[in-house]
Write an enzyme that holds these catalytic residues in place. Sequence first.
Site, short mmCIF file in Angstrom:
data_model
loop_
_atom_site.label_atom_id
_atom_site.label_comp_id
_atom_site.label_asym_id
_atom_site.label_seq_id
_atom_site.Cartn_x
_atom_site.Cartn_y
_atom_site.Cartn_z
N HIS A 269 9.94 -9.82 -29.35
CA HIS A 269 9.30 -8.46 -29.10
C HIS A 269 9.65 -8.70 -27.63
O HIS A 269 10.52 -7.30 -26.82
CB HIS A 269 7.98 -7.93 -28.83
CG HIS A 269 7.62 -6.97 -28.18
ND1 HIS A 269 7.35 -6.21 -29.07
CD2 HIS A 269 7.79 -6.91 -27.26
CE1 HIS A 269 6.69 -4.82 -28.38
NE2 HIS A 269 6.66 -5.73 -26.98
N GLU A 270 9.29 -10.10 -26.53
CA GLU A 270 9.28 -9.82 -25.66
C GLU A 270 10.59 -10.69 -25.12
O GLU A 270 10.99 -9.82 -24.16
CB GLU A 270 7.94 -11.57 -25.44
CG GLU A 270 6.95 -10.88 -25.31
CD GLU A 270 6.56 -9.72 -24.56
OE1 GLU A 270 7.05 -9.38 -24.06
OE2 GLU A 270 5.43 -8.84 -25.06
N HIS A 273 12.48 -6.93 -24.08
CA HIS A 273 12.30 -6.97 -22.82
C HIS A 273 12.94 -7.89 -21.35
O HIS A 273 13.28 -6.78 -20.60
CB HIS A 273 10.25 -7.05 -22.37
CG HIS A 273 9.80 -5.97 -22.81
ND1 HIS A 273 9.83 -5.13 -22.70
CD2 HIS A 273 8.00 -6.44 -23.49
CE1 HIS A 273 8.40 -4.29 -23.14
NE2 HIS A 273 7.79 -5.07 -23.52
N GLU A 299 9.63 -0.01 -23.19
CA GLU A 299 8.94 -0.98 -24.35
C GLU A 299 10.31 -0.69 -25.73
O GLU A 299 9.88 -0.71 -26.75
CB GLU A 299 7.75 0.24 -24.82
CG GLU A 299 6.53 -0.36 -25.66
CD GLU A 299 6.73 -1.67 -25.81
OE1 GLU A 299 6.60 -1.92 -24.66
OE2 GLU A 299 5.63 -2.28 -27.01
ZN ZN Z 1 6.44 -4.09 -24.75
#
Ligand code: ZN
Length: 506
Positions: A269-270, A273, A299
């Site tokens: 997830h990170e 980003h 996001e």
């Molecule tokens: Zn996030």
Amino acid sequence: MEAIRNQQIDEALRTFRDLNRELADLRSIASTLNWDQETTMPPAGTPFRANQDATLATLYHQKLTSPQYGAILEQLEEEELDEWNRVSLREARRAYDKATRVPEALVGELAETCSMAYEAWVEARQKSDLAHFSPWLEKIIHLKRQQAHCLVEGDVPYDAMLDEYEPKMTVARLDPLLDTLRPLLTELVERIRLSPHQPDKGLLRGRFTQERQLELGTTVITAMGFDWKAGRLDVSPHPFCCGLNPGDVRITTRYSEEDFSVGFFGIVHEAGHALYEQGLQAERFGEPACETISLGVHESQSRLWEIFVGRSRPFWEYWFPRLIDAFPESFASVALEDFLHAVNQVEPSLIRVDADEVTYGLHVILRYEIEKALFEDSLEIRDVEGVWNQKMEEYLGLTPPDAARGVLQDVHWSHGLFGYFPTYLLGTLYASQLFQQAREDIPDLETQIARGEMLQLLEWLRQKVHRHGKRYSADELLRQVTGRAPDAACFLEYLNRKYSELYRLE
Ligand code: ZN
């Protein structure tokens, strides 16, 4: 005459660029301090760091609202500029207006109130007693509404809150999206709950050393295209991504030695980003046009990698054997089918951050509805907990046993972050549309992912999203790339397809 005029414009643009660069440097320094605080700073440094942050914030505000900056904006607004400079000018004007419209006394009072409210929230959550936090919540909302009145163009104060994190988003646009989603999500959750075909929930539990988790996570995000010359991965209690500049993007995760999925999907997830931040145009660093669009679009990048890639069958066709190599004692005798079902298990839960991709949206919708009602003045602070519990029951079939696992679970309100939650859900909606388009544009995408190859997908995101900076709003970007405005249909279709198969729904 013409030559002199061109020279004047060039000079103004140079000054504009220099001032923007200084602002970007200050933001980058503040982010460095923040990263340091979250990862390595000893606790006794906290009050001193708070002073450093306040000093920097004051400096930043002075620079942004300086008469010189205002004058440059006015001067350039008279000129014909190229597209990048027009976008930078538009964004700089937006930041300048936001910073100058709100009286300094109000900004100061909000900052002070929020820092005390945070302490009160920590205590209230410990005691699981909303009464400790209610007076602060009331005061913050009072101040935020004053702030909204300084900023909002129309007559809906909450729009100013949304616009802060998702520019151009309004209640009028968000309501129909969420009103469509809510009943269909609730219905899907119920159908899943009634399915006799449930996953083995204990399957992801075991003993997972941090070292091996780090090794696997590192290999996966390297394959995604994470640039280690321009990034690093550390540990922190709350995972986050901190983009100091396109050459220095830092992500963190936290590991659970009992459940590998916490650290693993956190890293993916990170990293999503981070790929966005690393994909911004480095040579234009500091130009307001060359930043990320919004929290929602940010996001969308993390959710695209975490969910649409990272929890998909093709992804695990390649990575499951590697997971078995890393943790043979936990997974050697597990079938891929069962594993896939377990990493995609759906179960209503009380805590938003632990929620799966089906129930997550309902947690966000609940918060949005409460925030909106508070700003509309149709909900009293003393009724917030009751409404929260009643909506939890209605949407997820659960009743929080206490306030700590209910209305007090999130830190956001104590920081004055209203209008922030919807970006989490918008990100997922955007991601579903972007990923669907990527599948159309790259016909063998899933075959590539099943071979562990993800760089063409990254390149697609670079071209379609990252390199444009702030050129488009989220809405314009989605129309540009997918031909459709943001909507709920694509996400709902995806959920129905995926979960009908996993849970064998009729
Ligand atoms: Zn996030």
